[in-house]
Design a protein around this motif. Structure first.
Motif, PDB file in Angstrom:
ATOM      1  N   LEU A  35      -7.502   1.632 -11.199  1.00  0.00           N
ATOM      2  CA  LEU A  35      -6.821   0.446 -11.040  1.00  0.00           C
ATOM      3  C   LEU A  35      -7.514  -0.290  -9.806  1.00  0.00           C
ATOM      4  O   LEU A  35      -8.750  -0.744  -9.595  1.00  0.00           O
ATOM      5  N   ALA A  36      -6.834  -0.342  -8.579  1.00  0.00           N
ATOM      6  CA  ALA A  36      -7.207  -0.961  -7.428  1.00  0.00           C
ATOM      7  C   ALA A  36      -7.948  -0.253  -6.370  1.00  0.00           C
ATOM      8  O   ALA A  36      -8.302  -0.707  -5.238  1.00  0.00           O
ATOM      9  N   ALA A  37      -7.810   1.120  -6.671  1.00  0.00           N
ATOM     10  CA  ALA A  37      -8.307   2.050  -5.724  1.00  0.00           C
ATOM     11  C   ALA A  37      -9.833   2.686  -5.761  1.00  0.00           C
ATOM     12  O   ALA A  37     -10.008   3.259  -7.150  1.00  0.00           O
ATOM     13  N   ARG A  76     -10.484   7.451   0.498  1.00  0.00           N
ATOM     14  CA  ARG A  76      -9.312   8.362   0.968  1.00  0.00           C
ATOM     15  C   ARG A  76      -8.189   7.582   1.020  1.00  0.00           C
ATOM     16  O   ARG A  76      -8.127   6.148   1.132  1.00  0.00           O
ATOM     17  N   TRP A  77      -6.992   8.267   1.207  1.00  0.00           N
ATOM     18  CA  TRP A  77      -5.710   7.725   1.493  1.00  0.00           C
ATOM     19  C   TRP A  77      -5.789   6.817   2.531  1.00  0.00           C
ATOM     20  O   TRP A  77      -5.147   5.701   2.685  1.00  0.00           O
ATOM     21  N   ALA A  78      -6.200   7.361   3.658  1.00  0.00           N
ATOM     22  CA  ALA A  78      -6.283   6.535   5.006  1.00  0.00           C
ATOM     23  C   ALA A  78      -6.999   5.297   4.853  1.00  0.00           C
ATOM     24  O   ALA A  78      -6.741   4.201   5.268  1.00  0.00           O
ATOM     25  N   ASP A  79      -8.187   5.356   3.871  1.00  0.00           N
ATOM     26  CA  ASP A  79      -8.713   4.099   3.789  1.00  0.00           C
ATOM     27  C   ASP A  79      -7.818   3.128   2.982  1.00  0.00           C
ATOM     28  O   ASP A  79      -7.504   1.852   3.142  1.00  0.00           O
ATOM     29  N   ALA A  80      -6.984   3.395   2.327  1.00  0.00           N
ATOM     30  CA  ALA A  80      -5.966   2.615   1.194  1.00  0.00           C
ATOM     31  C   ALA A  80      -5.038   2.096   2.161  1.00  0.00           C
ATOM     32  O   ALA A  80      -4.474   0.925   1.914  1.00  0.00           O
ATOM     33  N   LEU A  81      -4.699   3.063   3.174  1.00  0.00           N
ATOM     34  CA  LEU A  81      -3.466   2.381   4.189  1.00  0.00           C
ATOM     35  C   LEU A  81      -3.936   1.267   4.916  1.00  0.00           C
ATOM     36  O   LEU A  81      -3.292   0.664   5.325  1.00  0.00           O
ATOM     37  N   GLN A  82      -5.237   1.046   5.149  1.00  0.00           N
ATOM     38  CA  GLN A  82      -5.787  -0.114   6.015  1.00  0.00           C
ATOM     39  C   GLN A  82      -5.455  -1.289   5.356  1.00  0.00           C
ATOM     40  O   GLN A  82      -5.011  -2.231   5.902  1.00  0.00           O
ATOM     41  N   GLY A  83      -5.408  -1.460   3.890  1.00  0.00           N
ATOM     42  CA  GLY A  83      -4.650  -2.585   3.252  1.00  0.00           C
ATOM     43  C   GLY A  83      -3.240  -2.442   3.190  1.00  0.00           C
ATOM     44  O   GLY A  83      -2.944  -3.596   2.833  1.00  0.00           O
ATOM     45  N   GLY A  84      -2.747  -1.601   3.785  1.00  0.00           N
ATOM     46  CA  GLY A  84      -1.159  -1.664   3.621  1.00  0.00           C
ATOM     47  C   GLY A  84      -0.514  -0.808   2.639  1.00  0.00           C
ATOM     48  O   GLY A  84      -1.332  -0.335   1.645  1.00  0.00           O
ATOM     49  N   VAL A  85       0.506  -0.057   2.767  1.00  0.00           N
ATOM     50  CA  VAL A  85       1.119   0.880   1.916  1.00  0.00           C
ATOM     51  C   VAL A  85       1.389   0.100   0.487  1.00  0.00           C
ATOM     52  O   VAL A  85       1.282   0.747  -0.663  1.00  0.00           O
ATOM     53  N   LEU A  86       1.637  -1.141   0.540  1.00  0.00           N
ATOM     54  CA  LEU A  86       2.209  -2.100  -0.704  1.00  0.00           C
ATOM     55  C   LEU A  86       0.864  -2.574  -1.419  1.00  0.00           C
ATOM     56  O   LEU A  86       0.997  -3.231  -2.404  1.00  0.00           O
ATOM     57  N   SER A  87      -0.448  -2.136  -1.047  1.00  0.00           N
ATOM     58  CA  SER A  87      -1.494  -2.838  -1.490  1.00  0.00           C
ATOM     59  C   SER A  87      -1.785  -2.101  -2.626  1.00  0.00           C
ATOM     60  O   SER A  87      -1.247  -1.146  -2.995  1.00  0.00           O
ATOM     61  N   GLY A  88      -2.791  -2.699  -3.540  1.00  0.00           N
ATOM     62  CA  GLY A  88      -3.101  -1.981  -4.820  1.00  0.00           C
ATOM     63  C   GLY A  88      -3.360  -0.511  -4.871  1.00  0.00           C
ATOM     64  O   GLY A  88      -2.978   0.481  -5.681  1.00  0.00           O
ATOM     65  N   ALA A  89      -4.310  -0.429  -3.734  1.00  0.00           N
ATOM     66  CA  ALA A  89      -4.793   0.917  -3.601  1.00  0.00           C
ATOM     67  C   ALA A  89      -3.592   1.950  -3.147  1.00  0.00           C
ATOM     68  O   ALA A  89      -3.492   2.912  -3.359  1.00  0.00           O
TER      69      ALA A  89
END
Length: 236
Positions: free
Chosen positions: A128-130, A135-148
């Motif tokens: 999908l968007a990830a 990693r999860w830490a990278d996804a959190l840079q866009g915000g918890v509610l971001s696509g990743a």
């Protein structure tokens, strides 16, 4: 690793019509299922071995009472008992050990910028968007509610559900294990601590999913789910 990368790419190409941009993620899930299917006969043998080892626990408890002050003699007697009953104390480790190379292949493949001297094209694939290489830490840079971030949230929910299911299975197995007591009815030494800790082991998968690349996390989630269902069937 380049051979393995080619395998994942071919699987992704085959699944492209069904899963579109998430075809590589689907390929990893399919690859994991194939690995688990290959080791399933060993899992069945491990389940039989576990039941046999459980049945031996009262005899081992008696050996501990008899040779408790002589560790070398106790160890020899326990090994002789396993040999006599044709039970391998290590059989249960084989299915997990055989999956380790596949996990590390995925981990290194999606942690490397190049494969065989060429840019790693698999890093451009997503679930999908990830991105599969993040990693999860990278996804959190866009915000918890971001696509990743939402993709990881979904994975954590799946892992938590599977862990809760495994917890119930483990509790049920421990409760229905009358053989794990010595002849006098007392619980075997050390088993109380194992009984308390073992049901919670599945929840440690959450930590693994959080720190490895998403591709490796997919392997872990798929394999853990397979294990939970397999245990429910084999140890019923």
């Amino acid at each position: 690793m380049s051979v393995f990368a080619t395998l994942v790419e071919h699987l992704a190409d085959l699944l492209q019509p069904l899963f579109g941009a998430s075809a590589a993620a689907a390929a990893i899930v399919l690859f994991t299922a194939l690995v688990r299917l290959l080791v399933h006969p060993l899992s069945r043998a491990a389940a039989r071995g576990q039941k046999a080892r459980t049945a031996l626990q009262p005899k081992i408890a008696e050996l501990r009472k008899e040779h408790g002050k002589n560790p070398e003699k106790l160890q020899k007697a326990v090994l002789e008992l396993h040999a006599e009953e044709k039970v391998s104390p290590l059989a249960g480790c084989l299915p997990g050990m055989l999956q380790i190379p596949a996990f590390f292949l995925l981990y290194h493949l999606f942690s490397s910028d190049t494969v065989g001297g060429e840019p790693n094209g698999l890093l451009g694939h997503r679930l999908l968007a990830a991105p599969l290489g993040e990693r999860w830490a990278d996804a959190l840079q866009g915000g918890v509610l971001s696509g990743a971030g939402l993709v990881y949230a979904g994975l954590f929910v799946v892992v938590a559900c599977v862990a809760a299911f495994s917890y119930r299975i483990s509790k049920r197995m421990m409760a229905a294990n009358p053989a794990a007591r010595a002849a006098g009815g007392e619980q075997l030494p050390g088993l109380g601590a194992v009984t308390k800790v073992m049901p919670f082991m599945s929840f440690f998968t959450l930590v693994t999913v959080a720190v490895v690349p998403l591709a490796a996390a997919l392997y872990v989630v798929t394999s853990t789910t397979w294990s939970a269902v397999e245990r429910a069937v084999l140890y019923r």
